[in-house]
Design an enzyme around this catalytic site. Structure first.
Site, mmCIF file in Angstrom:
data_model
loop_
_atom_site.group_PDB
_atom_site.id
_atom_site.type_symbol
_atom_site.label_atom_id
_atom_site.label_comp_id
_atom_site.label_asym_id
_atom_site.label_seq_id
_atom_site.Cartn_x
_atom_site.Cartn_y
_atom_site.Cartn_z
ATOM 1 N N CYS A 225 40.934 43.841 64.437
ATOM 2 C CA CYS A 225 39.983 43.024 63.680
ATOM 3 C C CYS A 225 40.641 42.497 62.411
ATOM 4 C CB CYS A 225 38.767 43.852 63.250
ATOM 5 S SG CYS A 225 38.058 44.909 64.511
ATOM 6 N N ASP A 226 40.224 41.327 61.989
ATOM 7 C CA ASP A 226 40.631 40.836 60.682
ATOM 8 C C ASP A 226 39.628 39.798 60.208
ATOM 9 O OD1 ASP A 226 43.014 41.113 58.725
ATOM 10 O OD2 ASP A 226 42.559 38.973 58.736
ATOM 11 N N GLN A 227 39.590 39.637 58.891
ATOM 12 C CA GLN A 227 38.677 38.669 58.292
ATOM 13 C C GLN A 227 39.393 37.958 57.151
ATOM 14 O OE1 GLN A 227 35.211 40.016 55.873
ATOM 15 N NE2 GLN A 227 34.011 38.990 57.455
ATOM 16 N N LYS B 140 47.398 43.687 64.953
ATOM 17 C CA LYS B 140 46.887 45.056 64.799
ATOM 18 C C LYS B 140 46.586 45.676 66.162
ATOM 19 C CE LYS B 140 44.849 43.924 60.330
ATOM 20 N NZ LYS B 140 43.592 43.666 59.599
#
EC number: 3.6.1.9
Length: 198
Positions: free
Chosen positions: A74-76, A58
């Site tokens: 960001c990622d989760q 991203k």
């Protein structure tokens, strides 16, 4: 400091950055997350690795459009006994996920990546463990009715800053990590780069 761009459309992540007094622009990425994940899943990547690769993808996608900016991706990911969860597509999917999570401990991996041009210049993955209460079906019905469509906004079907907190009995980990943006390591890196007062 170089202009900061958040490569996300998450209102909670934007609110966290704004609350910390950061000046930034919003430019959501157009990354196909499932396409990025496919080869990683085939290779047996763990949830933390998945989150980090997605955050990097991203950040790099937006940095390609804004090469003079510092772009935050960001990622989760959510893992339960080796099973990886994704954001539910429907209320029925959300119900099934919450039924799987209740009474059990799951893990959130929140990854951040900063990119400049075509390079990732900083990355981190922070982990939190959360144990849901063994709530009954009547409670679940009420919860789903009260949160409405917001239940599909996060991978865990909850927002701790709202009614989601009522689902839990134990939380181990940083609050910001649970919200999907580990703020303390990010602020430390921005200070190191001279973008914040030290």
């Amino acid at each position: 400091m170089t202009r900061l761009i958040l490569a996300s459309k998450s209102p909670s992540r934007a609110a966290l950055l704004a609350g910390a007094g950061l000046d930034f622009a919003l430019e959501p990425s157009d990354v196909d997350e499932r396409a990025v994940e496919a080869p990683l899943l085939a290779a047996g990547a763990d949830p933390g690795t998945l989150a980090l690769h997605l955050a990097e993808a991203k950040a790099l996608a937006v940095a390609a459009r804004f090469p003079d900016a510092l772009v935050l991706g960001c990622d989760q990911t959510l893992g339960l006994d080796g099973e990886r969860f994704v954001k539910p597509e429907s209320a029925a999917d959300a119900r099934r996920q919450l039924e799987r999570l209740r009474g059990r401990r799951h893990t959130l991996h929140s990854a951040l990546a900063l990119a400049e041009g075509d390079s990732v210049v900083w990355r981190t993955v922070e982990v939190a463990g959360l144990t849901m209460r063994a709530f009954g079906d009547a409670f679940l019905d009420d919860y789903l009715a009260r949160v409405g469509d917001a239940v599909r906004a996060s991978v865990g079907c909850y927002q701790l800053e709202g009614l989601g907190i009522t689902l839990f009995e134990v939380i181990d980990g940083d609050y910001f990590t649970i919200l999907g943006l580990p703020l303390l390591p990010l602020l430390a890196e921005l200070r190191r780069r001279g973008g914040l007062p030290s």
